[in-house]
Scaffold this active site. Structure first.
Site, PDB file in Angstrom:
ATOM      1  N   ASP A  67      13.588  31.473  45.736  1.00  0.00           N
ATOM      2  CA  ASP A  67      14.548  30.383  45.918  1.00  0.00           C
ATOM      3  C   ASP A  67      15.712  30.446  44.933  1.00  0.00           C
ATOM      4  O   ASP A  67      15.508  30.361  43.716  1.00  0.00           O
ATOM      5  CB  ASP A  67      13.864  29.034  45.733  1.00  0.00           C
ATOM      6  CG  ASP A  67      12.604  28.870  46.574  1.00  0.00           C
ATOM      7  OD1 ASP A  67      11.767  29.793  46.563  1.00  0.00           O
ATOM      8  OD2 ASP A  67      12.442  27.814  47.200  1.00  0.00           O
ATOM      9  N   HIS A 122      14.219  22.278  53.097  1.00  0.00           N
ATOM     10  CA  HIS A 122      15.569  21.733  52.865  1.00  0.00           C
ATOM     11  C   HIS A 122      16.627  22.473  53.688  1.00  0.00           C
ATOM     12  O   HIS A 122      17.806  22.460  53.329  1.00  0.00           O
ATOM     13  CB  HIS A 122      15.930  21.838  51.376  1.00  0.00           C
ATOM     14  CG  HIS A 122      15.111  20.950  50.490  1.00  0.00           C
ATOM     15  ND1 HIS A 122      15.208  19.576  50.510  1.00  0.00           N
ATOM     16  CD2 HIS A 122      14.166  21.246  49.552  1.00  0.00           C
ATOM     17  CE1 HIS A 122      14.368  19.055  49.623  1.00  0.00           C
ATOM     18  NE2 HIS A 122      13.720  20.049  49.035  1.00  0.00           N
ATOM     19  N   HIS A 162       6.764  29.369  53.066  1.00  0.00           N
ATOM     20  CA  HIS A 162       7.383  28.318  52.256  1.00  0.00           C
ATOM     21  C   HIS A 162       6.406  27.143  52.209  1.00  0.00           C
ATOM     22  O   HIS A 162       6.335  26.324  53.133  1.00  0.00           O
ATOM     23  CB  HIS A 162       8.717  27.911  52.889  1.00  0.00           C
ATOM     24  CG  HIS A 162       9.629  27.206  51.940  1.00  0.00           C
ATOM     25  ND1 HIS A 162      10.356  27.861  50.960  1.00  0.00           N
ATOM     26  CD2 HIS A 162       9.944  25.890  51.817  1.00  0.00           C
ATOM     27  CE1 HIS A 162      11.084  27.001  50.287  1.00  0.00           C
ATOM     28  NE2 HIS A 162      10.844  25.791  50.783  1.00  0.00           N
TER      29      HIS A 162
END
Length: 273
Positions: A8, A68, A154
């Protein structure tokens, strides 16, 4: 094939690390294909079109997202026009974009990149990741229709990531976790030949609380009260991820090692740093 996956990207520090290190590593390590998880790139929340282009310009071939995925609203449209960006397969069925893509790599080789979201401890309920990825890997078989397959898991729980890794062993070149921003020390090749790492860590400032400036998280831990929003820490960032070499015939992993370049963490990579 020589593959690299980077965890990330968090805020401005993470973007700076990508710009500084990725072009050099791509050349020095003769990388054939690079995947970057970009879901925290834009102020720690989501990915904007502008910042996606910056990561591609630095040398990434694919960007994966996460829970997100669409925090930056322009991504709702941009993901439809840029096929190099992959969102989770088991996100909302009406979400734009796709959860997997097949990319062209040097030498006419094909690379599958897919992403799935975990269910354990996640804030929103997502569809079953096991059945979602199983169908993709059955349709696009490693060593047959694709030369390499990279799956970004994820998820929050290490146990769920490990379970998915074993579920995909022998069906993917690399199964790597993202989301928790802390690199794990379990980089390995599993018994079926799949490279695995529970979490790739983050490309961000490790003088922080998972990439965020320390003040606000510590205030909430100590007092139970918030005073403002989390903001990304902006010190020197470490590039964190995993490097894999695959067998061109089978697509399975031959070697795997952690990647850490720059910043505060001890350097690591396929060659002396």
């Amino acid at each position: 094939m020589k593959l690299m996956f980077l965890g990330d990207v968090v805020g401005r520090a993470g973007r700076a690390a990508i710009q500084e290190h990725l072009p050099r590593l791509k050349e020095e390590w003769a990388l054939d294909f690079v995947v970057v998880n970009g879901e925290n790139t834009s102020n720690g929340m989501g990915l904007s079109a502008e910042h996606a282009n910056l990561i591609f310009q630095a040398g990434a071939d694919c960007i994966t997202l996460g829970d997100h995925a669409f925090d930056q609203k322009d991504m709702l449209q941009h993901i439809e026009s840029d096929s190099r960006i992959v969102r989770p397969i088991n996100f909302a069925k009406t979400a734009p974009g796709r959860g997997f893509r097949i990319f062209n790599a040097p030498g006419g080789r094909k690379v599958l990149v897919a992403q799935i979201l975990g269910q354990v401890f996640m804030k929103r309920p997502f569809d079953d990741p096991f059945s979602a990825i199983d169908q993709v890997l059955k349709t696009h078989k490693l060593g047959a229709t694709v030369n390499a397959a990279i799956v970004d898991v994820h998820a929050e729980a290490t146990s769920e990531k490990m379970g998915l890794g074993h579920w995909m062993d022998g069906k993917a070149s690399l199964v790597v976790g993202t989301h928790t921003h802390v690199p794990t020390g379990d980089t390995q090749i599993m018994s079926g030949g799949t490279a695995y790492m529970t979490d790739a860590g983050m490309c961000g400032d490790y003088n922080s609380v998972i990439g965020m400036d320390k003040a606000e998280p510590l205030r909430r831990f100590v007092t139970g009260m918030s005073k403002g929003r989390y903001t990304p820490a902006n010190g020197e960032a470490t590039l964190s991820g995993v490097y894999v070499e695959t067998d061109d015939r089978t697509g399975l992993a031959k070697t795997v090692c952690m990647v850490r370049q720059g910043g505060r963490l001890q350097p690591s990579g396929p060659v002396a740093s």
